[in-house]
Every structure is written in C-alpha cells, then in structure tokens.
Design an enzyme around this catalytic site. Structure first.
Site, mmCIF file in Angstrom:
data_model
loop_
_atom_site.group_PDB
_atom_site.id
_atom_site.type_symbol
_atom_site.label_atom_id
_atom_site.label_comp_id
_atom_site.label_asym_id
_atom_site.label_seq_id
_atom_site.Cartn_x
_atom_site.Cartn_y
_atom_site.Cartn_z
ATOM 1 N N CYS A 1 56.350 34.899 47.588
ATOM 2 C CA CYS A 1 57.061 35.506 46.460
ATOM 3 C C CYS A 1 58.068 34.504 45.870
ATOM 4 O O CYS A 1 57.670 33.517 45.288
ATOM 5 C CB CYS A 1 57.719 36.818 46.897
ATOM 6 S SG CYS A 1 58.228 37.871 45.533
ATOM 7 N N HIS B 1 53.383 39.966 50.079
ATOM 8 C CA HIS B 1 54.291 39.726 51.210
ATOM 9 C C HIS B 1 53.615 39.980 52.560
ATOM 10 O O HIS B 1 53.727 41.078 53.096
ATOM 11 C CB HIS B 1 55.507 40.642 51.088
ATOM 12 C CG HIS B 1 56.467 40.236 50.022
ATOM 13 N ND1 HIS B 1 57.578 39.466 50.281
ATOM 14 C CD2 HIS B 1 56.467 40.472 48.694
ATOM 15 C CE1 HIS B 1 58.243 39.263 49.147
ATOM 16 N NE2 HIS B 1 57.588 39.855 48.172
ATOM 17 N N GLU C 1 54.623 39.112 55.402
ATOM 18 C CA GLU C 1 55.625 39.399 56.443
ATOM 19 C C GLU C 1 56.027 40.871 56.463
ATOM 20 O O GLU C 1 56.647 41.320 57.429
ATOM 21 C CB GLU C 1 56.856 38.489 56.255
ATOM 22 C CG GLU C 1 57.880 38.959 55.240
ATOM 23 C CD GLU C 1 57.464 38.718 53.792
ATOM 24 O OE1 GLU C 1 56.266 38.502 53.522
ATOM 25 O OE2 GLU C 1 58.358 38.775 52.910
#
Lengths: 211, 40
Positions: free
Chosen positions: A84, A184, A186
C-alpha cells in the site's frame, strides 16, 4: 529469516506486518531515521501515511536515511516488499516502475478482493488466488511502459477496486526481489479475520531464503 | 467555462535558481504523473 519492518512517522500497519512476519520467522522494527538495517534478511515497507503523505503519496519517505539503506539492500538482491503506502514509497524511490493515482471512484475503498498470483518473485509463487483486503484512496496503478513480465498480482475478473491499468494489483522489479502491491497481505494471516491467504507472501520469502 | 486548472502551488524563495528544475524532477513533481511549470 529475520524481517525488518520500516516505521516512518505516519506508518500505521507496521504492527500487523510485524505480527504477520513473526508467523513465519523473526521480525523487528526499523526506524526511518536510522541508517542500519541491523542484519535483517528481508525488508517490509508497510502501509500508512508516511510523513503525512504531504506533497504526494510516498514522495517524502523515499528521502529518509533508512531508505538509502533499503535502496542499497535492494540493489544487492535483498528481498523488499512494499504494501500500500509502502508500494507508493518504492515507486517514488524508483525501486519499482510506475506510480499510484487516485482511485477512479475518487473515494476510499475498503473491501476483501481476490488477487491472482501470476508471476514468481521472492514474495510470490504463481498459480494461486488469494483473498486479501484492500483499503486505499490512491491505488490506481499507472505505468505506461511497464514490461508485462513484471506483473505479479492481478485483481480477479470484475474485482478491480481502483481502476488500475490491466487490473494490476502488484508488480516486481526485473530481478524479482523487490515487490509492491496495494492489497494488504499482513491483514490476512489468521482465519479469525476471514482469510490467512496473506501468509503466501511471507512464506515465499522463507522458501526463497531457506531453500 | 473554457478551462479549469486544479493543482499545487509551491512557492520558494531562492538565491540560486539553477537547481529549480532538478528540485521539480526529484521531489516537487513526479514527472510520470504530474506536469510542472516554473514561474519566476
């Protein structure tokens, strides 16, 4: 494998990146004002709003002392992942081609999307589809002279959230050690939150380093 | 309305103008996605 997660003023996803990396190896924070990468094996540049994203997303972070070391690390073949805002920083640092423009909707988007892994890299192995969230306002990838062989992730058919060219969600450098993407991974490392597909990226580095 | 321009204005006081273009290229603008014009 020891991951280093970069923290700029304004980073906000470094905690989740640390947690994700620790599911496959060791991980520590790297402060933007330091020069040393502290012997880490892989760098993650996380999401957020580095330096407030003043001037232009990712533009200022690239000049931080730590980024000089990250650029040298990448030049030596070290694995670097930008997520991002981290993707935006790597583009501004010219570690990756292209730039990110405002979403065609001109609105913030936050939703789960499917992304197809279409190319191997230090952070990916082609042939799978991952369910991962996106959350951004400036995620429309633009790179008029991009080599198609550098596309690593594509939004699945009909799921492009931002109008990026050719449904591109993430790209790599020519060598394949530097990768950036808008979704994302994560945030998708535990079935509790709907998907653990994001582990694919972190485990790919593990395979790459451990053999 | 014939033209509309929305953009960013950066005002700098400098004694040496020779580096203005390099400043635009390196930081103030991203030439891939932004145009810039230096007005003195």
């Amino acid at each position: 494998v020891k991951f280093g997660v970069v923290q700029f003023p304004g980073s906000c996803d470094h905690r989740d990146a640390l947690d994700a990396a620790r599911r496959v190896g060791d991980a520590q924070l790297l402060w933007h004002g330091d020069h040393s990468l502290d012997g880490i094996d892989a760098v993650i540049v996380p999401g957020g709003f580095s330096y407030g994203d003043y001037l232009r997303v990712g533009a200022i972070a690239r000049f931080s002392p730590l980024m000089e070391s990250v650029i040298a690390f990448a030049g030596d073949g070290g694995p670097v992942l930008g997520i991002c805002n981290g993707f935006q920083v790597l583009c501004e640092a010219h570690l990756l081609p292209g730039a990110l423009l405002p979403n065609t909707s001109l609105r913030f988007v936050c939703r789960q999307v499917d992304i197809e892994v279409v190319r191997d890299s230090d952070w990916s192995q082609a042939g799978v589809t991952l369910s991962i969230p996106v959350k951004h306002t400036t995620g429309r990838y633009f790179a008029p002279d991009l080599d198609p062989a550098q596309v690593v992730f594509r939004y699945a058919n009909g799921q492009n959230p931002n109008g990026s060219q050719n449904d591109i969600a993430g790209v790599r450098n020519e060598a394949g050690n530097v990768v950036g993407l808008m979704p994302h991974p994560e945030h998708a490392v535990d079935p509790l939150t709907g998907s653990a597909d994001g582990l694919h990226l972190f485990e790919s580095v593990l395979r790459e380093r451990v053999g | 309305v014939e033209n509309v321009h929305v953009g960013r204005l950066v005002e700098l006081d400098v004694e040496d103008e020779s580096q203005l273009d390099a400043m635009c290229q390196k930081l103030l603008a991203n030439p891939l996605i932004e145009d810039y014009e230096i007005v003195k």
